[in-house]
Design a protein around this motif. Structure first.
Motif, short mmCIF file in Angstrom:
data_model
loop_
_atom_site.label_atom_id
_atom_site.label_comp_id
_atom_site.label_asym_id
_atom_site.label_seq_id
_atom_site.Cartn_x
_atom_site.Cartn_y
_atom_site.Cartn_z
N ARG A 153 0.82 -1.20 0.00
CA ARG A 153 0.00 0.00 0.00
C ARG A 153 0.87 1.26 0.00
O ARG A 153 0.71 2.14 -0.82
N CYS A 154 1.78 1.33 0.96
CA CYS A 154 2.55 2.55 1.16
C CYS A 154 3.37 2.94 -0.07
O CYS A 154 3.39 4.10 -0.46
N ILE A 155 4.06 1.97 -0.67
CA ILE A 155 4.93 2.27 -1.80
C ILE A 155 4.13 2.87 -2.95
O ILE A 155 4.53 3.87 -3.55
N PHE A 156 2.98 2.28 -3.24
CA PHE A 156 2.15 2.78 -4.34
C PHE A 156 1.57 4.16 -4.00
O PHE A 156 1.47 5.03 -4.86
N THR A 157 1.18 4.35 -2.73
CA THR A 157 0.63 5.64 -2.33
C THR A 157 1.72 6.72 -2.35
O THR A 157 1.46 7.86 -2.74
N LEU A 158 2.92 6.35 -1.97
CA LEU A 158 4.05 7.27 -2.09
C LEU A 158 4.26 7.66 -3.55
O LEU A 158 4.52 8.83 -3.87
N GLY A 159 4.15 6.67 -4.44
CA GLY A 159 4.28 6.96 -5.87
C GLY A 159 3.20 7.92 -6.34
O GLY A 159 3.46 8.81 -7.17
N CYS A 160 1.99 7.78 -5.79
CA CYS A 160 0.89 8.69 -6.15
C CYS A 160 1.20 10.12 -5.70
O CYS A 160 0.99 11.07 -6.44
N TYR A 161 1.71 10.27 -4.47
CA TYR A 161 2.05 11.60 -3.98
C TYR A 161 3.16 12.23 -4.82
O TYR A 161 3.13 13.43 -5.12
N LEU A 162 4.14 11.41 -5.21
CA LEU A 162 5.22 11.91 -6.05
C LEU A 162 4.67 12.36 -7.40
O LEU A 162 5.09 13.39 -7.95
N THR A 163 3.71 11.61 -7.93
CA THR A 163 3.08 11.97 -9.20
C THR A 163 2.33 13.29 -9.09
O THR A 163 2.38 14.14 -9.99
N VAL A 164 1.59 13.47 -7.98
CA VAL A 164 0.89 14.73 -7.74
C VAL A 164 1.88 15.89 -7.70
O VAL A 164 1.66 16.95 -8.31
N PHE A 165 2.98 15.68 -6.99
CA PHE A 165 4.02 16.72 -6.86
C PHE A 165 4.57 17.10 -8.23
O PHE A 165 4.68 18.28 -8.57
N ILE A 166 4.90 16.11 -9.05
CA ILE A 166 5.45 16.36 -10.38
C ILE A 166 4.42 17.09 -11.26
O ILE A 166 4.76 18.03 -11.98
N GLY A 167 3.15 16.65 -11.18
CA GLY A 167 2.11 17.27 -11.99
C GLY A 167 1.94 18.75 -11.69
O GLY A 167 1.90 19.58 -12.61
N PHE A 168 1.85 19.11 -10.41
CA PHE A 168 1.68 20.52 -10.07
C PHE A 168 2.96 21.31 -10.28
O PHE A 168 2.91 22.52 -10.55
N LEU A 169 4.11 20.65 -10.18
CA LEU A 169 5.38 21.32 -10.48
C LEU A 169 5.42 21.73 -11.95
O LEU A 169 5.84 22.84 -12.29
#
Length: 302
Positions: A153-169
């Motif tokens: 769970r955690c690894i995939f959710t971390l990947g999601c947060y990283l994706t959100v960060f990249i998208g808004f960046l």
């Protein structure tokens, strides 16, 4: 997918602008609101209260379902530790004070506004939300599938947060006005936001115990997440159009905070699990069920 269809419906209904002397946006509220009421009335007659009164079931099917429900109710609120579901104010307090919590919220409220700010009409902006939501739906299914297959769970959710960060960046970074790049940033962010939310909820449902603490903890988590929508309504101001640097920048900051907290959470849970592995065994957990996630036999799901 509801977001994708709502964009299409909004585009079609907006063509009614002027009908009955009303603006198109008013017809969106009227027709979609009316549809909700009609479906609710129909559902009253189609959704059965219990298996025993359902006319579409045979007597044998009713008996089987009633037996299954009786079995599930007998063990309701228990997990592998066997904790009970009786309400306990101590567990409510424990949930409020617990160190487990993360949330990100914003894109769904302002996606049409962001796209309109790129130079499109309101109608076209509604249409352009459809591919974003469709991509997010595919991302939700893919992340859920592989998260279950790999039991992570955690690894995939971390990947999601990283994706959100990249998208808004990407959405906030360009010094020149590049509509395509901002739109791409919305795509990437949506593909991280929408699977990230159920990932966080899954972690909460797995890692809060006993049942009362789990219920209160998840309610707090969803409540705070919804408050994020109220905050976001003040991030995207008319005077910041069309770039909305303030809104994108603030959401970027929240995404970074979520990524940091979830990373700390992951390693903290691993440390606790490793310590409990060294000090105890699941086979010697009797008498500890009432401790919930504080029990030496409990292992945090990662």
């Amino acid at each position: 997918m509801a977001g994708a269809f709502s964009g299409l419906l909004a585009y079609l209904i907006s063509k009614m602008d002027g009908v009955g002397g009303l603006e198109g946006w008013r017809w969106i509220f009227i027709l979609e609101g009316l549809l909700t009421v009609v479906v609710a009335v129909i559902a009253y007659f189609l959704v059965w209260d219990e298996p025993s009164s359902a006319t579409f079931l045979s007597d044998r099917e009713k008996a089987v379902i009633i037996d299954l429900l009786a079995d599930s109710r007998a063990s309701a609120g228990t997990n592998q530790l066997g904790e009970k579901s009786a309400f306990d104010w101590k567990q409510v307090t424990a949930a409020v004070l617990d160190w487990q919590a993360v949330a990100v919220y914003a894109l769904s409220l302002f996606l049409p506004t962001i796209i309109k700010g790129l130079g499109y009409s309101s109608a076209i902006a509604q249409l352009l939300t459809i591919p974003v939501y469709a991509a997010a739906s595919i991302s939700c299914i893919a992340v859920g599938y592989f998260s279950d297959r790999l039991a992570q769970r955690c690894i995939f959710t971390l990947g999601c947060y990283l994706t959100v960060f990249i998208g808004f960046l990407i959405a906030v970074a360009p010094s020149s006005f590049i509509p395509g790049l901002t739109y791409a940033g919305c795509f990437i962010a949506a593909c991280g936001i929408y699977p990230g939310i159920p990932g966080i909820l899954a972690l909460a449902s797995n890692n809060f115990a006993p049942a009362t603490k789990r219920a209160v903890g998840m309610a707090i988590q969803m409540g705070l997440g919804t408050l994020g929508g109220a905050a976001a309504s003040n991030f995207y101001r008319d005077e910041d159009s069309p770039r909305y640097r303030l809104g994108h920048g603030l959401v970027l900051g929240f995404a970074a905070l979520g990524l940091l907290v979830l990373t700390i959470y992951y390693f903290a849970c691993r440390k606790i699990n490793a310590k409990r592995d060294r000090e105890s065994s699941r086979d010697h957990a009797e008498g500890m069920f009432d401790l919930g996630d504080k029990s030496p036999a409990f292992r945090y799901n990662l």
